[in-house]
Design an enzyme around this catalytic site. Structure first.
Site, mmCIF file in Angstrom:
data_model
loop_
_atom_site.group_PDB
_atom_site.id
_atom_site.type_symbol
_atom_site.label_atom_id
_atom_site.label_comp_id
_atom_site.label_asym_id
_atom_site.label_seq_id
_atom_site.Cartn_x
_atom_site.Cartn_y
_atom_site.Cartn_z
ATOM 1 N N GLY A 118 69.072 43.690 68.332
ATOM 2 C CA GLY A 118 69.778 42.884 69.331
ATOM 3 C C GLY A 118 69.030 41.573 69.532
ATOM 4 C CE LYS A 119 65.389 36.997 68.675
ATOM 5 N NZ LYS A 119 64.208 37.525 67.973
#
Ligand code: NAD
Length: 434
Positions: A118-119
């Protein structure tokens, strides 16, 4: 999608983020072809699972209210909770977050961690805000994300312009929103916290140390002595500084640095700690350091050197400057610093690239240790952390090195193949619900 103008102070330089998504997908597809990835799994991995965009108001020091835009993209969680950093930068938008989230999926898989990718972040220039404004922005962003993050679901960490302090604010806000009896169970909602607040000894240097280790392993394999070798670093923040410090300790010489403010050089060497101290007293800028001369930003990548460490933003090494590069080794401290066209030119010239998903994986490996430490109610010693980090980095490096030699692939494709094969295996074992 055009980036949304989040607040009045924001001046967005044209981001090249769309190229980042194209870049990561091209890298992925080339590895997927190489391993003949199952077509259904290729479809799943080519898109992101969830994309969260939040707009939230924050009161400024002067009483005005500004609206900010924050992002969290969750690419894939086949191997475990989503994991990846939060970035505060004008170029943060949905496309940048997508690309960076995908890179995290490959990185955590390659490192053998029980995580997905994720980011996210906020589209802003943090230098324009006071510390108390940044605290309120961070806390309100955390509140807006709500249970879209969580210690067993999606675990952010620091990235560009975010720090241990940012993580402490997020952890405190997230925990404060939980019932009294559950607060301590939620400390591992973020990693990269300060050591006094559940953080891990050594997490600060882990990414840069990992970058250094991959260079050292490469040197050992190629019988290269690092003593006296010259290196240049783009980005003198957390990753660039620590990588440079460990390389200097090994006897290599830092000869040029570039940051967001400018570029400097000294063929006789630049003292890493001396520059770091100067930068801290100079509002975070390396420009004006007295033991080096300023150089034009456009000449930086062409500086004579043995090793180049890009440790700033994505898409820095492209078809426009790859031919100028003199280094024989590029160690990607940053995520996505080399685009596909730039890489083709470099590989043709015989330059070795240690790819981001291997080179800078020390950070997420140490984050995993911090998460385990919090989950188990333990406190690990620095020596223990460093030993465990070295062991994991060596395993990953050797895995990629051996696969690249056996299959006659460049390092990046080899690293992607190893990462994707592990995810494919999990999907094949479990099948697709329902
Ligand atoms: P940081 O905020 O500590 O430092 C960023 C550095 O890059 C600063 O010196 C800044 O001046 C410089 N910079 C910014 N824009 C620039 C530009 N246009 N040209 C040249 N220099 C510029 O960030 P960091 O944590 O060191 O992260 C650097 C890179 O490493 C990012 O790509 C990040 O995603 C990646 N990374 C970080 C970690 C981590 O643990 N912090 C882990 C893995 C990967």
């Amino acid at each position: 999608m055009e980036p949304i103008l989040a607040n009045k102070k924001l001046k967005i330089k044209k981001p090249n983020a769309r190229n980042m998504v194209e870049n990561v997908l091209e890298q992925f597809n080339s590895a997927a072809d190489s391993i003949k990835l199952h077509p259904s799994i290729r479809k799943i991995l080519s898109i992101t699972n969830n994309e969260i965009i939040v707009h939230f108001p924050v009161k400024m020091d002067n009483g005005d209210v500004e609206i900010f835009t924050g992002y969290r993209v969750q690419h894939n969680n086949a191997l475990g909770p989503y994991k990846g950093g939060l970035r505060y930068h004008p170029t943060v938008d949905i496309d940048a977050a997508r690309a960076l989230a995908m890179w995290m999926t490959w990185k955590t898989s390659l490192a053998g961690l029980p995580y997905g990718g994720g980011k996210g972040g906020i589209q802003l220039d943090p230098s324009l805000y006071s510390q108390s404004e940044l605290e309120r922005i961070t806390r309100r962003f955390t509140y807006a994300l709500g249970d879209n993050i969580g210690p067993e679901y999606d675990i952010p960490a620091p990235d560009v312009n975010t720090s241990a302090q940012t993580m402490a604010w997020i952890a405190d806000t997230y925990m404060s929103a939980k019932p009294q009896t559950q607060r301590s169970m939620n400390q591992h909602v973020v990693t990269g916290k300060p050591v006094g607040s559940g953080g891990l000894e050594g997490r600060d240097r882990a990414t840069g140390y990992g970058v250094f280790l991959t260079i050292k392993f490469w040197a050992e394999k190629n019988k290269v002595n690092l003593k006296g070798k010259t290196f240049i670093v783009q980005g003198f923040g957390n990753v660039g500084y620590w990588a440079a410090l460990f390389l200097e300790k090994e006897g290599a010489k830092l000869t040029a640095v570039q940051d967001a403010f400018g570029s400097i050089k000294n063929a006789n060497g630049i003292g890493v700690d001396s520059l770091f101290n100067y930068m801290q007293s100079n509002k975070g800028s390396i420009v004006g350091y007295n033991d080096a001369t300023e150089m034009d930003n456009k000449d930086f990548f062409g500086t004579q050197c043995d090793i180049l460490i890009p440790a700033a933003l994505g898409n820095q090494i492209t078809e426009k400057n790859a031919a100028d590069i003199k280094a024989v080794l590029i160690a990607e401290g940053a995520n996505g610093p080399t685009n596909v066209e730039g890489e083709k030119i470099l590989l043709k010239k015989g330059v070795t690239i240690i790819p981001d998903i291997l080179c800078n994986s020390g950070g997420v490996i140490a984050s995993y240790f911090e998460w385990l430490q919090n989950r188990n109610g333990e406190l690990w010693q620095l020596e223990e952390v460093i030993l465990k980090l070295e062991k994991k980095m060596k395993e990953s490096f050797m895995k990629v090195y051996d696969y690249s030699k056996t299959k006659k692939l460049d390092f990046r494709t080899a690293a992607y193949c190893m990462a994707i094969l592990r995810i494919e295996k999990a999907y094949i074992q479990r099948g697709i619900f329902p």
